[in-house]
Scaffold this active site. Structure first.
Site, short mmCIF file in Angstrom:
data_model
loop_
_atom_site.label_atom_id
_atom_site.label_comp_id
_atom_site.label_asym_id
_atom_site.label_seq_id
_atom_site.Cartn_x
_atom_site.Cartn_y
_atom_site.Cartn_z
N ARG A 266 0.77 -1.40 0.03
CA ARG A 266 0.15 0.04 -0.10
C ARG A 266 0.94 1.37 0.07
NH1 ARG A 266 -1.85 2.89 4.58
NH2 ARG A 266 -3.41 4.45 4.01
N SER A 281 -6.84 3.54 0.89
CA SER A 281 -6.84 2.79 2.44
C SER A 281 -6.79 1.45 2.24
CB SER A 281 -8.23 3.13 3.02
OG SER A 281 -9.32 2.62 2.46
N ASP A 324 -19.75 4.99 10.17
CA ASP A 324 -20.37 5.76 11.63
C ASP A 324 -20.63 7.28 11.20
OD1 ASP A 324 -21.05 6.29 14.05
OD2 ASP A 324 -19.08 7.00 14.60
N SER A 374 -17.27 -4.51 8.16
CA SER A 374 -17.12 -3.43 9.33
C SER A 374 -15.98 -3.16 9.79
CB SER A 374 -18.26 -3.83 10.30
OG SER A 374 -18.36 -2.66 11.40
N ASN A 375 -15.41 -1.97 9.20
CA ASN A 375 -13.94 -1.88 9.77
C ASN A 375 -14.13 -1.03 11.18
OD1 ASN A 375 -11.37 -1.52 10.07
ND2 ASN A 375 -11.07 -0.17 8.36
N GLY A 399 -10.62 -5.72 13.05
CA GLY A 399 -10.09 -4.94 14.26
C GLY A 399 -8.96 -4.09 14.00
N ILE A 401 -5.03 -2.46 13.57
CA ILE A 401 -3.86 -3.05 13.30
C ILE A 401 -2.80 -2.82 14.39
CG2 ILE A 401 -1.97 -3.17 11.52
CD1 ILE A 401 -3.93 -2.56 9.35
N HIS A 427 -26.07 -19.73 10.57
CA HIS A 427 -25.94 -21.11 10.65
C HIS A 427 -26.94 -21.81 10.40
CE1 HIS A 427 -23.24 -24.16 12.39
NE2 HIS A 427 -23.28 -23.88 13.43
N ASP A 431 -22.09 -23.64 7.44
CA ASP A 431 -21.45 -24.42 8.54
C ASP A 431 -19.92 -23.87 8.84
OD1 ASP A 431 -19.60 -25.51 6.99
OD2 ASP A 431 -21.07 -26.79 6.05
#
Length: 457
Positions: A266, A281, A324, A374-375, A399, A401, A427, A431
């Site tokens: 990047r 990004s 958000d 979702s970051n 999550g 970094i 579910h 599976d």
């Protein structure tokens, strides 16, 4: 009827009607809020672009309304003078009820209490004619709506379809030449992207301890009493979506990803993207890797009916990105990721982020998703328990970094850039083994970015 082509009445489809109340020779028309699709029956009036006594022309913006799915700009169908606004700001307006009263000369020949046909939403095979300055323009209602939403005069667009019919592609090409992207009508406030973090928060010295979150410096005001307000807009959509999600039996799967090589790649590509005017990004890489994984595990890009009797495998990879915003949680999606390059995904993400921060995302941007990422790591945290967005069947939460010590194959400690991922899946049809294999493939693409070249098309 001078402003309507009489041939429009010859179609064999059902017309949507709105009623005009004639006052003083039929010059006052009650302009009613028409159906804006997606089953929406009520909206909140967020901004008026006109006031009583203002003159308006056809296609001028009247107001902006917000449903539980998106913000929509309502435009005038007539030339005339605004005589009455039926709602104040933040009041609820209902589909089919009067929005404004317009005094116009366009309806002089219309009898009192006459039903006037509104352009209906019909299939692409059906079409209507419109007289614009003596020039007959051929286009579908969907194309006309797109033109109206972007303040485009059809007489200025060159049609490439049969008999010079204006197609959706013609409108998009016209927009691309004018602005480079589909933008809201001009009366809306100018979109100002958020300032880079470096300009809003002083940069902490590197490698000198943990960063301390800077509190939001807002004065504390003690109101002295509780306040009750209605759940509206995007919050109302969240209530509806999350209530439906409770019916889905979720299961979770978590793993960690070493992004050391991706971070290096990047850094090499960022200047190239910047020259093209795009901020690059990590998210475009995450999205593209997910699409490549969905090619191998299409069950994750599917939906199931309410009775769980039929599974629909989606051809398009419309990957949603949770955002958000001041209006609340919204999830616009990047369309057809399976045929997009990483740069094209980055360009589209830039557009969605800019519109999202300004509260100007359209219904098309917020609907049709088939898979979601979702970051949450941009705010903080490592693991999460994401909730599936029906009718989708899987979602991933990313999550932050972190630089952490890890062991290589020789037992030597090295510095690694680690990100945690948390998956949730339905579910009933997915599976654990399928979710794990998908996650492993997605992980391999990100830990060795060059491997994505083998599957790119």
């Amino acid at each position: 009827m001078s402003i309507f082509d009489k041939s429009a009445f010859k179609f064999n489809h059902q017309h949507r009607l709105f009623r005009t109340s004639a006052i003083s020779n039929g010059q006052i028309v009650q302009f009613k809020l028409s159906d804006i699709g997606e089953g929406i029956t009520e909206v909140t009036v967020k901004e008026w672009y006109v006031k009583e006594g203002d003159s308006v022309s056809q296609f001028d913006s009247i107001c902006e309304v917000q449903s539980d799915k998106a913000s929509v700009t309502i435009t005038s169908r007539y030339d005339g003078i605004i005589r009455k606004l039926h709602y104040n700001l933040d009041e609820i307006a209902f589909v089919g009820k009067p929005l404004v009263d317009i005094e116009t000369d366009a309806l002089k020949d219309v009898a009192s209490e006459e039903d006037v046909v509104e352009t209906p939403a019909v299939s692409h095979e059906e079409h209507t004619h419109q007289e614009i300055k003596g020039h007959k323009t051929l286009a579908t209602p969907a194309v006309r709506r797109l033109a109206m939403e972007n303040n485009i005069k059809l007489s200025e667009v060159v049609g490439t379809g049969k008999d010079n019919r204006i197609l959706k592609e013609d409108i998009l090409n016209y927009l691309a030449k004018q602005t480079g992207a589909i933008l809201p009508p001009s009366p809306k406030p100018e979109i100002i992207p958020p300032l880079p973090k470096s300009e809003t928060v002083p940069a902490a010295p590197k490698d000198k301890g943990t960063k301390i979150p800077i509190p939001i410096s807002k004065p504390i005001v003690f109101a002295g009493k509780d306040k009750t307000e209605a759940v509206t807009g995007f919050h109302k959509a969240m209530v509806k979506t999350m209530t439906a999600a409770l019916k889905i039996p979720h299961f979770g799967y978590c793993d960690e990803i070493d992004l050391t090589q991706l971070i290096q790649l990047r850094e090499e590509l960022k200047p190239l993207a910047q020259v093209r005017g795009v901020k690059l990004s990590f998210m475009p890489f995450f999205i593209k890797a997910a699409s490549l994984g969905l090619m191998h595990y299409p069950i994750l890009n599917a939906s199931v009916d309410e009775n769980c009797q039929n599974i629909t495998y989606k051809a398009s990879h419309n990957i949603g990105v949770a955002m958000d915003t001041e209006q609340g949680l919204i999830v616009p999606n990047v369309k057809n990721v399976q045929v997009c390059s990483v740069f094209e995904i980055a360009f589209e993400l830039n557009r969605l982020l800019t519109l999202g921060s300004a509260g100007q995302l359209g219904t098309n941007d917020l609907t049709g998703g088939t898979f979601t990422l979702s970051n949450i790591g941009t705010i903080g945290g490592t693991y999460a328990k994401p909730v599936i967005l029906p009718p989708e069947v899987a979602i991933g939460a990313l999550g932050k970094i972190q630089v952490l010590p890890r062991f290589n194959g020789n037992g030597e400690v090295f510095k690694a850039q680690i990100m945690n991922v948390s998956w949730s899946a339905d579910h009933r049809i997915i599976d654990g083994a399928t979710m794990a294999r998908f996650s492993n493939l997605w992980k391999s693409y990100l830990e060795s970015p060059a491997s994505m070249l083998l599957d790119l098309k």
